[in-house]
Design an enzyme around this catalytic site. Structure first.
Site, PDB file in Angstrom:
ATOM      1  N   GLU A  17      13.452  -1.655   4.076  1.00  0.00           N
ATOM      2  CA  GLU A  17      13.645  -2.807   4.961  1.00  0.00           C
ATOM      3  C   GLU A  17      14.709  -2.530   6.004  1.00  0.00           C
ATOM      4  O   GLU A  17      14.580  -2.905   7.165  1.00  0.00           O
ATOM      5  CB  GLU A  17      14.004  -4.050   4.144  1.00  0.00           C
ATOM      6  N   HIS A  42      11.651 -12.539  -7.204  1.00  0.00           N
ATOM      7  CA  HIS A  42      10.591 -12.679  -6.197  1.00  0.00           C
ATOM      8  C   HIS A  42      10.315 -14.123  -5.830  1.00  0.00           C
ATOM      9  O   HIS A  42       9.295 -14.421  -5.230  1.00  0.00           O
ATOM     10  CB  HIS A  42       9.287 -12.043  -6.715  1.00  0.00           C
TER      11      HIS A  42
END
Lengths: 89, 334, 443
Positions: free
Chosen positions: B67, B136
């Site tokens: 990322e 998540h």
């Protein structure tokens, strides 16, 4: 129990129901409901106390003929002594 | 909506986002999409399915699992004159790119003395409720709303999913768009000619006079369902969709509170230091004398999101909790 | 700490006189205990407490008239930090009392409650003139919006009863107060040249009432005038605010009366059922079918109630009337209703009603049949939305199936609030009631 005594009991009960009134000043043939502003609850309480104090169980069917002091006293006198000659209390 | 039924069509939230990307790619050759699995796999949530075939690997770019790397590349491309759409699979992984977003994208314009804008758009899924575990299932959009220098959007309706992207791409500064993953399968009606929408105003999604429910994203629909139930009890709730989390359109919710005199903020984030806290404070500052009850907040339980379905449901704001709290606030002797 | 306040026993009550305490500091109280007797302008009412705990302090003495909402006593609730035993609380309370253990004067009371600014005896009336600050340190909780509304409408917050959490005053409380007493002076008795001073003297002129533990109950006051004013306020509000509609129907009572007669033959005098009882039951049952008529109109909103508490108008011998509630009338058997009614009538006339009985009615029945009235057109008691009236059951010609007969016939009326319901629902109600009275054994 004579009519005079019965009348005293009735006066006392009426006084309890209509404290501001003076039952002894009623004319014998005056309509009690109207004169003392007695409604159906008062009337029921009146009959309950009569039963408690004099032992007379007045059937509903007879309510109609008990409108004045003299009618009530006469009605009671014809029954009270028959029903119970000992202490009514 | 005013064009009549025949011009409306039913689309999913997912399709609406895909159409928005496709339109942007078609309209502006500087636009490209990059992120993990956006190309061959079609996107973790299938949003970009088919776009690789349509636009080719130059413009639909699969990236390594880094990322920090690909968000940094996006910032560079934006500085270089492109209009990148960077997809961070979920907000949970944005933490790996936090330095790029917060220390670079958000401050370049400032650090460069006004020379360099960063016209970058970052899309990311957010939210819980899908049984994917604590790492998540976060709702961290409120964190990004803390940062000056970026805009944070939260489309709830298919119309906003369809229309916010283009407006965000036109913005000269970084814009983060958070899409609640629970909404992708939601269907909604879209006008045939649906296109760009504004990204700076909240919307009143239901009018009411007794209490204002302030929410955004998936919580909007829970709030609307709650309002429907409350209405049957004679409580008319006004429901506000914030749409933009930064900047906050406070006029819309302050006006609403001035009408209803009560506010309940429904926010999937945690309560402490939350966006809900910010909204509550703004109401205190801007509408104190309108309040007939303390502002209340309904947020997620302050625990790591449980995996077990019943526990996860219990941790998230739900319709019955909204109804209970709103009822207490409105009724006497609550 | 919980504050036990002067309750509002009806939308028309603005102040009340504390007649008597049934508890003393240190006593333990339970929810629904009767702990005080308060004289509204209508009757002496026994007041229940809604907290569990120990009476910490009594702030208003018998004989004092105070506005609704004034703190009468402080109750230390269970589980509170520093809970003391009953004995301890008593000792503490006694320690706070002047020598002799009794409060002799208002000054002592004021001085005790606010020791830092003891009021000189000469200024006691001024102290008494400030009902806005009851002699307690507790501040009034008011929402910001309610405070603003009250300021705009010149409403004294200290007389309001809060309905919010922990008794906080909310906008609705201010608005309902504004509805009862619009800006301006409180409702006064209509000017009557021969009338002496109104029994409720303006507060600012009221001297502190003589207070001592041996004091008699307050002097017998002119109940009639005060009650008249209370009724006047409620009925004027009703006529001003409620768009009434009236429906009337004649009901063949022969089946009900026959059933009643046979029932009463089985009973001793004291268990006999009066004809009004099946009427009450029929109203309650009909309300279960048409629930819109059971409830309130408050804050521009129709608020039907689930529980059916029937207010029954009871005329008092000295004049005036009072409408205590028969709670959950739909769930009571005819015998239970009779018992409840007899109990209510007796206590209404002797002055022993409970506060919840006076405030909970969701609908009202008035029956004037005893006096031969044929039809009653009622005035709704706000904030209720309906009133059912019964006249006298009398023999009348009655046509049925092409035949003419003489039947006992009752005229029933419905006065209803057109904001809350329409004539169609009202008609359904009367029809349902009639149906129940044709099958009395099912009542």
């Amino acid at each position: 129990m004579n009519e005079e005594q019965i009348q005293q009991v009735v006066f006392k009960i009426l006084k309890g129901i209509a404290p501001e009134s003076e039952p002894s000043s009623l004319a014998p043939d005056e309509n009690l409901r109207r004169a003392l502003d007695i409604d159906s609850f008062d009337a029921l309480n009146f009959f309950i106390r009569i039963h408690e104090q004099l032992g007379v169980n007045i059937p509903e069917a007879d309510y109609g003929e008990l409108n004045t002091l003299s009618e009530i006293v006469r009605y009671l006198a014809s029954r009270v002594n028959v029903v119970d000659s000992t202490s009514p209390r | 909506m005013t064009n009549g039924v025949e011009t409306l069509r039913k689309v999913t939230y997912r399709e609406a986002v895909r159409e928005a990307i496709r339109e942007a790619m078609q309209k502006d050759t500087r636009v490209f999409l990059m992120g993990e699995d956006v190309g061959h796999y079609g996107g973790c949530f299938a949003v970009s399915k088919g776009l690789l075939e349509e636009f080719g690997p130059e413009r639909i770019r699969d990236t390594p699992l880094s990322e920090s790397g690909f968000v940094g590349a996006g910032i560079g491309a934006a500085l270089g004159g492109m209009r990148p759409i960077v997809e961070i699979m979920t907000v949970n992984f944005s933490l790996l790119a936090a330095d790029q977003i917060i220390n670079n994208a958000a401050v370049y314009l400032h650090m460069s003395g006004g020379l360099f804008n960063v016209p970058l758009v970052i899309r990311s899924a957010t939210g819980g409720g899908r049984q994917v575990g604590a790492q998540h299932s976060r709702s961290l959009e409120g964190w990004f709303a803390h940062i000056p220098g970026i805009k944070v959007l939260s489309p709830a309706t298919v119309e906003d999913a369809r229309g916010m992207l283009w407006t965000a791409l036109e913005d000269p500064d970084p814009v983060l768009i958070f899409e609640n993953s629970g909404l992708y399968n939601m269907e909604g009606m879209l006008p045939a000619g649906a296109g760009a929408v504004d990204i700076d105003r909240a919307r009143v999604r239901r009018e009411g006079k007794d209490i204002t429910l302030i929410s955004y994203s998936a919580s909007l629909f829970k709030s609307l369902d709650a309002a429907e139930i409350l209405s049957r009890e004679g409580i008319e709730a006004e429901v506000i969709d914030l749409r933009s989390l930064r900047p906050l359109d406070e006029k819309t919710f302050l006006d609403s509170v001035a009408k209803t005199h009560r506010a309940l903020v429904v926010d999937e984030g945690w309560r402490t230091g939350s966006l809900a806290a910010e909204i509550s404070a703004r109401i205190m500052e801007g509408a104190f004398y309108e309040l007939d009850a303390p502002v209340e907040r309904l947020c997620s339980a302050e625990v790591p999101m449980p995996y077990a379905k019943h526990l996860e449901e219990a941790a998230l704001p739900q319709v019955d909790k909204i109804v209970d709290l709103a009822r207490k606030m409105v009724k006497a002797d609550g | 700490m919980a504050e036990f306040r002067m309750p509002s026993l009806g939308s028309d009550m603005q102040e009340g006189t504390l007649l008597e305490w049934r508890v003393k500091p240190g006593d333990r109280v339970r929810r629904r205990d009767i702990i005080a007797v308060v004289d509204t302008d209508k009757a002496a009412i026994e007041i229940e407490v809604f907290e569990e705990g120990i009476v910490e302090e009594i702030l208003v003495q018998p004989g004092e008239k105070v506005p609704v909402g004034t703190v009468l006593a402080i109750i230390r609730t269970e589980g509170e930090a520093g809970v003391v035993t009953a004995k301890g609380a008593k000792a503490a309370a006694e320690a706070a009392l002047p020598a002799g253990g009794v409060i002799e004067t208002m000054e002592e009371m004021a001085g005790r409650a606010t020791p830092e600014k003891r009021i000189p005896p000469g200024e006691a009336p001024a102290a008494a003139a400030a009902p806005a600050a009851p002699p307690t340190a507790g501040r009034i909780k008011v929402s910001p919006y309610a405070r603003r509304l009250a300021a705009e409408r010149s409403i004294d917050l200290s007389v309001l009863k809060g309905t919010g959490p922990a008794g906080a005053i909310r906008a609705a409380d201010v608005e309902s107060a504004a509805g009862i007493a619009p800006a301006g002076p409180p409702v006064e008795a209509p000017p009557a040249p021969l009338e002496e001073k109104p029994p409720i003297a303006p507060r600012e002129k009221a001297p502190p009432p003589p207070v001592s533990p041996t004091a008699e109950k307050p002097a017998v006051k002119d109940y009639q005038a005060a009650m008249r004013r209370a009724i006047a306020a409620a009925m004027a509000r009703s006529n001003r605010e409620i768009p009434h509609y009236y429906l009337q129907t004649r009901i063949d009572m022969s089946r009900t009366l026959r059933w009643l007669e046979s029932e009463n033959q089985k009973r001793s005098i004291k268990d006999r059922i009066l004809p009004v009882v099946p009427l009450i039951k029929a109203v309650a049952m009909a309300l279960t079918e048409v629930p819109e008529l059971n409830g309130y109109w408050i804050d521009d909103r129709h608020q039907p109630q689930e529980a059916i508490h029937i207010g029954f108008a009871i005329a008092l011998r000295q004049g005036g009337l009072i409408t205590p509630a028969i709670l959950n009338a739909d769930l009571k058997s005819v015998d239970e209703l009779m018992e409840a009614l007899r109990d209510l009538v007796t206590r209404a006339r002797s002055g022993g009603l409970r506060s919840s009985e006076l405030t909970d009615a969701t609908v009202t029945i008035t029956s004037l049949g005893d006096l031969g009235v044929e039809t009653v057109y009622g005035v709704i008691y706000p904030p209720q939305v309906a009133l059912v009236g019964f006249g006298k059951t009398m023999e009348q010609p009655w046509a049925e199936n092409g035949m003419l007969a003489v039947r006992p016939v009752l005229t029933a009326t419905l006065a209803a609030d057109h904001r809350a319901t329409d004539g169609h629902r009202g008609a359904q109600f009367l029809d349902a009631m009639n149906r129940y009275l044709q099958e009395p054994s099912k009542l």
